[in-house]
Design an enzyme around this catalytic site. Structure first.
Site, PDB file in Angstrom:
ATOM      1  CG  PHE A  46      44.111 105.239  -0.510  1.00  0.00           C
ATOM      2  CD1 PHE A  46      45.100 105.587  -0.042  1.00  0.00           C
ATOM      3  CD2 PHE A  46      44.153 105.086  -2.118  1.00  0.00           C
ATOM      4  CE1 PHE A  46      46.245 105.715  -0.545  1.00  0.00           C
ATOM      5  CE2 PHE A  46      45.409 105.317  -2.609  1.00  0.00           C
ATOM      6  CZ  PHE A  46      46.640 105.897  -1.861  1.00  0.00           C
ATOM      7  CG  ASP A  67      43.979 102.228  -3.557  1.00  0.00           C
ATOM      8  OD1 ASP A  67      43.320 101.774  -2.709  1.00  0.00           O
ATOM      9  OD2 ASP A  67      43.428 103.076  -4.371  1.00  0.00           O
ATOM     10  CG  ASP A 125      37.385 101.968  -0.875  1.00  0.00           C
ATOM     11  OD1 ASP A 125      38.032 101.038  -0.943  1.00  0.00           O
ATOM     12  OD2 ASP A 125      37.081 102.668  -2.060  1.00  0.00           O
TER      13      ASP A 125
HETATM   14  N1  LIG Z   1      40.761 102.741  -2.351  1.00  0.00           N
HETATM   15  C1  LIG Z   1      40.258 103.784  -3.280  1.00  0.00           C
HETATM   16  N2  LIG Z   1      39.013 104.300  -2.828  1.00  0.00           N
HETATM   17  C2  LIG Z   1      38.521 105.418  -3.432  1.00  0.00           C
HETATM   18  C3  LIG Z   1      39.259 105.892  -4.518  1.00  0.00           C
HETATM   19  C4  LIG Z   1      38.796 107.123  -5.023  1.00  0.00           C
HETATM   20  C5  LIG Z   1      38.983 107.886  -6.399  1.00  0.00           C
HETATM   21  N3  LIG Z   1      40.629 108.075  -6.405  1.00  0.00           N
HETATM   22  C6  LIG Z   1      40.808 108.741  -7.611  1.00  0.00           C
HETATM   23  C7  LIG Z   1      42.129 108.810  -7.737  1.00  0.00           C
HETATM   24  C8  LIG Z   1      42.374 108.351  -9.041  1.00  0.00           C
HETATM   25  C9  LIG Z   1      41.226 108.317  -9.755  1.00  0.00           C
HETATM   26  O1  LIG Z   1      41.243 108.837 -11.173  1.00  0.00           O
HETATM   27  C10 LIG Z   1      39.952 108.348  -9.104  1.00  0.00           C
HETATM   28  O2  LIG Z   1      39.456 109.449  -9.293  1.00  0.00           O
HETATM   29  C11 LIG Z   1      37.343 107.136  -4.148  1.00  0.00           C
HETATM   30  N4  LIG Z   1      37.492 106.119  -3.262  1.00  0.00           N
HETATM   31  C12 LIG Z   1      36.252 105.618  -2.544  1.00  0.00           C
HETATM   32  O3  LIG Z   1      35.480 104.828  -3.219  1.00  0.00           O
HETATM   33  C13 LIG Z   1      34.408 105.146  -2.535  1.00  0.00           C
HETATM   34  C14 LIG Z   1      33.201 105.650  -3.645  1.00  0.00           C
HETATM   35  O4  LIG Z   1      32.628 104.798  -4.317  1.00  0.00           O
HETATM   36  P1  LIG Z   1      31.267 104.763  -5.092  1.00  0.00           P
HETATM   37  O5  LIG Z   1      30.322 104.991  -4.110  1.00  0.00           O
HETATM   38  O6  LIG Z   1      31.259 103.854  -6.114  1.00  0.00           O
HETATM   39  O7  LIG Z   1      31.464 106.159  -5.981  1.00  0.00           O
HETATM   40  C15 LIG Z   1      34.469 105.981  -1.510  1.00  0.00           C
HETATM   41  O8  LIG Z   1      34.615 105.051  -0.323  1.00  0.00           O
HETATM   42  C16 LIG Z   1      35.640 106.693  -2.048  1.00  0.00           C
HETATM   43  O9  LIG Z   1      36.200 107.384  -0.930  1.00  0.00           O
HETATM   44  C17 LIG Z   1      40.593 105.348  -4.844  1.00  0.00           C
HETATM   45  O10 LIG Z   1      41.369 105.736  -5.861  1.00  0.00           O
HETATM   46  N5  LIG Z   1      41.011 104.425  -4.294  1.00  0.00           N
END
Ligand SMILES: Nc1nc2c(c(CN[C@H]3C=C[C@H](O)[C@@H]3O)cn2[C@@H]2O[C@H](COP(=O)(O)O)[C@@H](O)[C@H]2O)c(=O)[nH]1
Length: 321
Positions: free
Chosen positions: A228, A298, A230
């Protein structure tokens, strides 16, 4: 007959293949970001014997009741899962915990009719945030869109949407992007369309993780999902020596300057991350003799990133991540 043919074509649309093919095209034509194969080799070598497993919800922040309300929660969460950084005190955990508390207080909080009527101040109240959220108007627009379309096509229930995908994550991504325009995360790069589908894919991954691959989280093709793209994962890949930046791009990121959404730099950061992790997954699978999933890589990369207090990430105002 015509409708049948178009739907049929759509349902077999290889959307994740489009993500893989178009991000690989960006990596091959990139000007500002380079994927370093020796960096991938190093990471793969250290991971081949023990592929790190990170528990979904390792943070203990999510709503979970093992039923359809959890599916509704995850769809709302991933509708709003973008762009936290403009408020330096706000992060993803606040959103997840706020939505969880809202649902615990009132199990109708995410009913389709309620979703269509939230205002900015009400959303802030849900998330318990004392000031306007970043891109708040967009968040409201997207939550209304989801409520409206859930009611129109799925009897108000995200669980009906998931049930109609016959245990296929690829179908789920296709269905979500077909019904909810706000999830259509694609762009144009050097004249070519590039597909990333970050929030649509993460919704499938969240279901899979939350329900541990069972019930609403059972997908026979979870291996089709990519990472994903991000703003955390590219920064981690850079720190690991997997992504290299031009000196101009490095300066932009180091000085926290904004990168425009849809710019070459932004698309390269995201697309090269997807491509690099696909290569990493292939290499680790080959070295270890075990099939590794991009979803697992990821979560490992992301959890590592959010635990780095000084991680410098790119800053783009975007509704997609
Ligand atoms: N690649 C990727 N990006 C992810 C996540 C997640 C949350 N996934 C849930 C799934 C299992 C876990 O238990 C998590 O709770 C958020 N994001 C992204 O991160 C950024 C937020 O950053 P900060 O501003 O520091 O909070 C924002 O772009 C957000 O869209 C992920 O898993 N993978």
């Amino acid at each position: 007959m015509f409708l049948f043919l178009t739907l049929e074509r759509f349902s077999s649309s290889p959307q994740m293949e489009e993500v893989r093919a178009t991000t690989a095209w960006v990596a091959a034509h990139s000007s500002h970001v380079t994927v370093d194969s020796s960096g991938i080799e190093k990471v793969a070598e250290t991971m081949k014997d023990s592929i790190p497993k990170v528990e979904w919800d390792f943070e203990g922040i999510h709503y979970f009741d093992n039923g359809p309300l959890t599916v509704q929660y995850l769809l709302v969460l991933d509708t709003l899962n973008f762009c936290f950084w403009p408020d330096k005190d706000l992060n993803y955990d606040h959103l997840a915990m706020g939505l969880k508390a809202a649902l615990q207080n009132d199990e109708c909080a995410f009913d389709a009719d309620r979703l269509q009527n939230y205002t900015g101040p009400q959303l802030r109240e849900l998330v318990k945030w004392p000031r306007p959220l970043p891109l708040e108007d967009e968040r409201i627009r997207l939550i209304h869109e989801v409520g409206f379309e859930l009611e129109r096509s799925f009897d108000g229930k995200a669980s009906n949407l998931v049930e109609s995908c016959s245990k296929s994550a690829v179908k789920l991504v296709a269905l979500i992007t077909r019904h909810f325009p706000g999830f259509r995360d694609h762009t144009v790069y050097k004249g070519h369309q590039v597909f990333l589908y970050k929030r649509a894919q993460i919704f499938a991954a969240d279901l899979w993780g939350a329900f541990k691959g069972q019930e609403y989280g059972e997908f026979n093709d979870i291996g089709s999902i990519t990472i994903f793209a991000d703003y955390i994962v590219p920064a981690v890949l850079h720190q690991l020596g997997v992504l290299r930046y031009s000196s101009a791009l490095a300066t932009i990121i180091e000085t926290n300057s904004e990168i425009v959404s849809g710019s070459e730099e932004e698309v390269e950061l995201r697309a090269c991350s997807v491509y690099a992790v696909e290569k990493m997954r292939e290499l680790i699978s080959k070295k270890s003799g075990k099939q590794v999933l991009s979803v697992e890589l990821d979560l490992w990369l992301w959890s590592f990133g959010i635990q780095c207090p000084y991680l410098q990430h790119h800053r783009t105002l975007s509704i997609y991540y």
